[in-house]
Write a protein that holds these residues in place. Structure first.
Motif, PDB file in Angstrom:
ATOM      1  N   THR A   1      17.579  25.190  -2.394  1.00 28.91           N
ATOM      2  CA  THR A   1      17.190  24.497  -1.153  1.00 28.91           C
ATOM      3  C   THR A   1      18.281  24.634  -0.104  1.00 28.91           C
ATOM      4  O   THR A   1      17.997  24.819   1.091  1.00 28.91           O
ATOM      5  CB  THR A   1      16.906  23.009  -1.430  1.00 28.91           C
ATOM      6  OG1 THR A   1      15.830  22.906  -2.363  1.00 28.91           O
ATOM      7  CG2 THR A   1      16.532  22.280  -0.150  1.00 28.91           C
TER       8      THR A   1
ATOM      9  N   TRP B   1      10.278  22.224   1.983  1.00 28.27           N
ATOM     10  CA  TRP B   1      11.196  21.606   1.025  1.00 28.27           C
ATOM     11  C   TRP B   1      11.263  20.087   1.127  1.00 28.27           C
ATOM     12  O   TRP B   1      11.534  19.404   0.138  1.00 28.27           O
ATOM     13  CB  TRP B   1      12.603  22.192   1.191  1.00 28.27           C
ATOM     14  CG  TRP B   1      13.215  21.963   2.544  1.00 28.27           C
ATOM     15  CD1 TRP B   1      13.038  22.716   3.665  1.00 28.27           C
ATOM     16  CD2 TRP B   1      14.118  20.910   2.914  1.00 28.27           C
ATOM     17  NE1 TRP B   1      13.759  22.202   4.718  1.00 28.27           N
ATOM     18  CE2 TRP B   1      14.433  21.093   4.283  1.00 28.27           C
ATOM     19  CE3 TRP B   1      14.681  19.829   2.230  1.00 28.27           C
ATOM     20  CZ2 TRP B   1      15.282  20.230   4.976  1.00 28.27           C
ATOM     21  CZ3 TRP B   1      15.532  18.969   2.908  1.00 28.27           C
ATOM     22  CH2 TRP B   1      15.830  19.180   4.268  1.00 28.27           C
TER      23      TRP B   1
ATOM     24  N   ASN C   1      10.990  23.541  -4.056  1.00 25.45           N
ATOM     25  CA  ASN C   1      11.197  24.976  -3.924  1.00 25.45           C
ATOM     26  C   ASN C   1      10.145  25.662  -4.786  1.00 25.45           C
ATOM     27  O   ASN C   1       9.244  25.000  -5.300  1.00 25.45           O
ATOM     28  CB  ASN C   1      12.617  25.362  -4.339  1.00 25.45           C
ATOM     29  CG  ASN C   1      13.206  26.439  -3.438  1.00 25.45           C
ATOM     30  OD1 ASN C   1      12.775  27.590  -3.483  1.00 25.45           O
ATOM     31  ND2 ASN C   1      14.192  26.068  -2.633  1.00 25.45           N
TER      32      ASN C   1
END
Length: 492
Positions: A279, A212, A251
């Motif tokens: 996230t 991420w 993501n």
């Protein structure tokens, strides 16, 4: 020696610490949806040099007194006898394998959940089999209108119909033999039941990829897209995180698409959603443990090329469509890499052109390239394996590691008694013959000692290999690619 780009010890410490913090955030109980492989994560070890394939398992071992594992399997996968292609076993067999693996290292497996149960006879039989092994089994059911009808899902007619999973520890890891098993729904169903019982509990998600907190087009994240090209997973900027915090994070499409639904479910169950973005739901710390970005980027680029060759071979077999190949070509462009950057390809093709027969090449850890050709007694893969071991052991190429007196009887056994038309030794037969020779031959013994140094080497074949040779190379830890061509003749 390969350059290390990932600090594994730092990862183990940070990851376990962060999960502990998330448990505390929810008052002492956390349902953790665990995506990907808990062990044998060779994709992660290839794209993050230094990441050990069992790192996630080691991380859980640090929490073993607080963790229990629940394994989820979709009943449709039981009915269809769905296979794990990497292991060649069904999902239902893999559940039992996973239980044995976890218990062998003293990780507590409390139960198995069958999702989308509707009275299927094959699933009832499977439940009886598990229970005969002393394994608790729970049933979760189809919910009309899932996942859009929130009021129906989060009610006694929805999650309320599912059997409540009895758990006893703070961290409940929900894992499965493969995707689409119903891990998230199982976690949310448990939150519904816990909340009704007045028990504080929370939900979080563990996925190693995409990472991420590195760029969207970082080769590591592109390599994840390459690995899931057949699933149509796409990395994307998390719009919810950007709106909530003004920060750009990565993501993937399925989590972003389902987040509004998950958010509504959590609000209905808990009164408020603890997360502002998909996230936020994650607990992955891998991005914080990259210590050599250049090494990680190059390793990931090579993985994308390997996935491209794999897709070409799968297309040749009829297992994937040209859309998958096209997507991988686009990913190579994004990563600024091409098939020519795989340095073992050209030597294999040149050897095949010169000899007029299948050939293969292998790059050793120090960059040296070894080739193997087809002969009367050895296939190209077997010859390459012996040549590589000779090179590693410093043995002259002219020396026979295996005496023809050993090879020839094996070849005759294959053709005269086993009905094979191909007398040549495969890699598994070659290694057995080499181990026999090592009992009386010092050179063969030296060569045998070099087998561990094949792990991580790169190999390319001018033709699609037999399942036997492919399996041996994978077990040796060699990264294999092939030209999408079958041998001219079909032989055993």
């Amino acid at each position: 020696m390969p350059i290390i780009g990932f600090d594994n010890e730092k990862y183990l410490h940070m990851q376990s610490q962060y999960i502990n913090e998330r448990i505390s955030q929810f008052g002492g109980k956390l349902y953790l949806e665990f995506g990907g492989k808990l062990f044998d994560d060779y994709h992660a070890s290839r794209v993050l040099p230094g990441f050990e394939p069992d790192s996630k398992l080691k991380m859980l071992m640090q929490l073993k007194d607080r963790v229990e594992i629940v394994i989820v399997i979709n009943t449709s996968d039981i009915e269809k006898n769905k296979l794990r292609s990497d292991l060649g076993i069904t999902y239902e067999q893999d559940v039992i394998r996973l239980i044995d693996c976890f218990r062998s290292i003293n990780l507590y497996v409390s139960s198995v959940v069958m999702t989308r149960f509707s009275g299927q006879s094959a699933c009832i039989a499977y439940q009886k089999r598990l229970e005969s092994l002393g394994i608790k089994v729970y049933r979760h059911y189809d919910i009309d209108g899932y996942p859009s009808n929130i009021s129906k899902i989060v009610s006694d007619e929805g999650y309320g119909k599912n059997e409540y999973i009895e758990t006893s520890r703070e961290l409940v890891v929900i894992t499965a033999p493969g995707p689409g098993s119903g891990k998230m729904a199982t976690c949310l169903s448990q939150l519904y039941h816990e909340h009704k019982k007045g028990i504080q509990a929370g939900y979080a998600k563990f996925e190693t990829f995409p990472i991420w907190n590195i760029p969207l087009t970082h080769p590591v994240n592109l390599a994840y897209e390459a690995a899931t090209a057949d699933l149509n997973d796409v990395n994307m900027i998390d719009p919810f995180h950007l709106e909530a915090y003004g920060e750009t994070t990565v993501n993937y499409n399925r989590d972003v698409e389902i987040f509004p639904v998950v958010k509504s479910m959590l609000e209905t169950i808990l009164g408020t959603c603890p997360y502002k973005s998909p996230t936020d739901m994650g607990v992955n710390m891998a991005g914080n443990c990259i210590i050599d970005n250049d090494a990680v980027m190059e390793a990931s680029r090579q993985e994308i090329v390997r996935r491209y060759y794999t897709a070409l071979c799968e297309q040749r077999r009829g297992a994937v469509t040209e859309d998958v190949v096209y997507k991988l070509e686009l990913l190579m462009k994004k990563a600024q890499v091409s098939p020519s950057d795989r340095l073992v390809v050209e030597p294999a093709l040149k050897k095949a052109e010169i000899t007029g027969s299948p050939a293969a090449s292998l790059m050793l850890g120090d960059g040296r390239i070894v080739t193997g050709k087809t002969s009367e007694l050895l296939g190209a893969s077997a010859a390459l394996l012996l040549n590589a071991l000779k090179t590693l052991a410093g043995i002259d190429d002219k020396i026979h590691l295996i005496s023809p007196l050993i090879v020839e009887p094996i070849c005759r056994l294959k053709t005269d008694h086993f009905g094979n038309r191909n007398p040549r030794l495969h890699t598994d037969e070659t290694l057995i013959a080499l181990s026999i020779s090592a009992a009386t031959d010092s050179n063969a013994e030296r060569a045998m000692k070099e087998i561990p140094n094949l792990r991580g080497c790169e190999l390319h074949s001018s033709v699609i290999l037999s399942p036997v040779d492919e399996k041996v190379f994978k077990r040796l830890g060699i990264n294999l690619t092939c030209e999408p061509q079958f041998k001219e003749k079909i032989i055993n």
